[in-house]
Structure formats: structure tokens, C-alpha cells
Enzyme design. Structure first.
Site, PDB file in Angstrom:
ATOM      1  N   HIS A  70       0.817  -1.212   0.000  1.00 41.54           N
ATOM      2  CA  HIS A  70       0.000   0.000   0.000  1.00 41.54           C
ATOM      3  C   HIS A  70       0.853   1.266   0.000  1.00 41.54           C
ATOM      4  O   HIS A  70       0.626   2.185  -0.795  1.00 41.54           O
ATOM      5  CB  HIS A  70      -0.933   0.016   1.219  1.00 41.54           C
ATOM      6  N   LYS A  98      -8.253  -0.883   3.238  1.00 47.15           N
ATOM      7  CA  LYS A  98      -7.749  -0.982   4.609  1.00 47.15           C
ATOM      8  C   LYS A  98      -6.786  -2.171   4.686  1.00 47.15           C
ATOM      9  O   LYS A  98      -6.889  -3.102   3.866  1.00 47.15           O
ATOM     10  CB  LYS A  98      -8.921  -1.139   5.593  1.00 47.15           C
ATOM     11  N   ASP A 154      -5.763  -7.096   9.516  1.00 45.79           N
ATOM     12  CA  ASP A 154      -6.811  -7.661   8.671  1.00 45.79           C
ATOM     13  C   ASP A 154      -8.201  -7.390   9.226  1.00 45.79           C
ATOM     14  O   ASP A 154      -9.088  -6.919   8.518  1.00 45.79           O
ATOM     15  CB  ASP A 154      -6.602  -9.172   8.508  1.00 45.79           C
TER      16      ASP A 154
END
Length: 323
Positions: free
Chosen positions: A77, A95, A176
Site C-alpha cells: 500500500h 484498509k 486484517d
């Protein structure tokens, strides 16, 4: 509202969901990129994407791209966020938006200099139900919020090769599923917690398998969270105030909640939005942020959550190999 050209980076399940949402909201996906050209071409054929890349940097550099949507594994990311903002692109990133707070702070600073919008694919921040629940909480209907309780248990199949259990891919329960629980808690707290207590149990690959986290802010509001990746728990969040409490089941994409008023036991069922349209709401919000220069509140929530997750890992002494 102006139509924006979205480029999807990553062709996994969530990228496919986003492509469906973009086709429904905007009528098209402008571009798709994946280091595996075959996957990118297959994705493009399925979702009618005109521009296909296996050089993701080239896609980001395309001057016609307005928004880069990042749906790669967590460990990538930051790399793509940084490239996107340096190339003048708005970014909507799945996310957890970055692996740690230092990464996010750097990207946000550049984005602000360039007047770019960054937002996180934290579904609850964009669901109509949550916007209404926050109005209800702010109205004082359940009194001052005292406690938030959040559970998330996802029983992942035992597979040491799966990304969920890989330290190299930033696996573990915290990034997660813990990002959902922390986001739920922060959303209903008046300020960012400044006290964090936590402990964790680790999986054999070294990632966090389960943990307990307690947080408190300077308003003396507390949050208690229980996370696990090897045992099922209901995805349940409770916001408890002096006059009542709100219960939200399956909270990441919830469209229903129950409010109980403790003085007389009266309950109120609230239904707003559609779970199946979760990513449609994300697309609409992101485009609204860009068009009307809004979204700072949502970004601040993501910043606060990322700093809290980093503090939790600092207390554990847990570092990913690439950090």
C-alpha cells in the site's frame, strides 16, 4: 457531479467488487493494472476496462487517471500510495491504509501539499447507517457515550502459506480485522484514545493470531476489543451511553442497528442503506470529497486508527520484516 477516471491497482476479490461498483456508479472503469498481465486482461474483459497495464507505475503516471484505487496486499500500500500522490493522483486505498503510522503521515503530508484527497476503504465510514448513528449519538439520545465494545473473530483456514499468516505480506489479525474493530471504536469516541493496554497470542508463523485491546481517551470513554483469526466470533459492536445503547451486528458493512433506551427498555430498529451497495457508497463519497473539498474528517479517523494500531504493535514489540 464531475465524472472521474478511476484506475484499479490489483485484481483480487475486493478489486472485482470495486469494479462492479464503479460500473454501477460511473458506468466504467478507466484502467486496471496488475503485475500479472493475464490477470489484468481477464479482469478487463470481464468488467469492460479499456486500458490494461502490467506496469503499474505506467498506469499511475497516465495523465488521464484521476483516482488510483489500491487493492494490493497490505505490504504494498505505502509504495503505491507514495507513487500516486507524487504523480498528482487522488488515492482511495483499501484498509489497512498503511502498515504503520509513519508511512501514512508521510503520504498525507505530500497529499496536502499537492491538494490531493486520500481516503481509506473502511466501509463503515461510508455507510449511510453509520452517518445516521453518529447523528443520533451526537444528539444525546443515548446520553454520553461511556463504553464501546467490539468483537471480530474470523476463523481462517489453517494454511501457513496464506497471506493472512505471512509476516512478509503484513498478515495477522490486527491489520486484517482489527482495523475494523478499531475504526468502529474510534468512530463513536469523542477523541482519539491516549491510553492503550494490550496483549497478544501469536500464530506459528509469527503473526498475531488473537489479541485483547483496551483503550481510553481523555474524555474517560473506553473501548474493549477482542480479535481472533482462528475462532469465529460475531462481528458485533456495542456503543453504550448513560441513557441507552446501540447494537450493530455484522458491523463492517452494516445496514441495520438496534437502539435500546435503558430507562424504559424501549427498543428502536434502524435500517438505512444496503449492505450490498457498500462500495458504491465508497465511490460516491470519494468523488464528493474531491469535488467539494471535503473528507478531512474521514481521513483524520484513518490517521487516528493507524496510529492506534501502530501503538498496539509497539507494545507487543511486533515488527514486520520490511519495516
Amino acid at each position: 457531479m464531475k465524472k472521474y477516471n478511476w484506475a484499479i491497482l490489483g485484481t483480487g476479490n475486493i478489486g472485482r467488487e470495486m469494479a462492479t461498483a464503479l460500473n454501477e456508479v460511473n458506468g466504467e472503469v478507466y484502467a486496471v493494472g496488475d503485475i500479472n498481465l493475464g490477470k489484468a486482461q481477464e479482469f478487463a474483459q470481464e468488467f469492460k476496462v479499456a486500458n490494461v497495464y502490467n506496469d503499474c507505475d505506467a498506469m499511475i503516471e497516465n495523465p488521464n487517471v484521476d483516482i488510483v484505487y489500491i487493492s494490493t496486499p497490505h505490504n504494498l500500500h505505502y509504495e503505491y500510495l507514495l507513487k500516486a500522490v507524487k504523480n498528482g493522483k487522488h488515492v482511495f486505498c483499501e484498509k489497512a491504509i498503511t502498515v504503520n503510522a509513519k508511512q501514512l503521515d508521510e503520504v498525507v503530508a505530500i497529499a496536502k501539499e499537492k491538494n490531493l484527497v486520500i481516503a481509506e476503504g473502511m466501509t463503515m465510514f461510508h455507510m449511510p447507517l453509520y452517518k445516521k448513528l453518529r447523528e443520533i449519538v451526537n444528539s444525546g439520545a443515548i446520553g454520553k457515550v461511556k463504553m464501546v465494545q467490539v468483537n471480530f473473530g474470523s476463523c481462517k483456514e489453517y494454511d501457513v502459506t496464506n497471506r493472512f499468516f505471512s509476516k512478509e505480506l503484513a498478515g495477522g489479525a490486527l491489520l486484517d480485522i482489527g482495523v475494523y474493530a478499531t475504526s468502529f471504536a474510534r468512530y463513536f469516541m469523542e477523541s482519539k484514545p491516549n491510553v492503550v493496554l494490550t496483549t497478544a497470542k501469536y500464530f506459528e508463523t509469527g503473526v498475531d493470531e488473537q489479541s485483547g485491546i483496551i483503550m481510553k481517551n481523555d474524555c474517560d470513554q473506553m473501548a474493549v476489543m477482542a480479535l481472533t483469526m482462528r475462532a469465529k466470533q460475531p462481528k458485533r459492536g456495542v456503543v453504550a451511553g448513560e441513557l441507552g445503547y446501540i447494537e450493530v451486528n455484522n458491523y463492517p458493512r452494516a445496514d441495520k442497528a438496534t437502539i435500546t433506551y435503558t430507562e424504559d427498555g424501549r427498543t428502536e430498529e434502524l435500517q438505512l442503506g444496503e449492505t450490498s451497495k457498500a462500495l458504491n457508497y465508497e465511490v460516491e463519497d470519494m468523488q464528493e470529497y474531491i469535488t467539494n473539498k471535503t473528507g478531512d474528517d474521514q481521513l483524520q479517523l484513518s490517521i487516528d486508527v493507524t496510529h492506534l494500531l501502530s501503538e498496539v504493535r509497539n507494545q507487543w514489540g511486533f515488527v514486520y520484516p520490511f519495516e
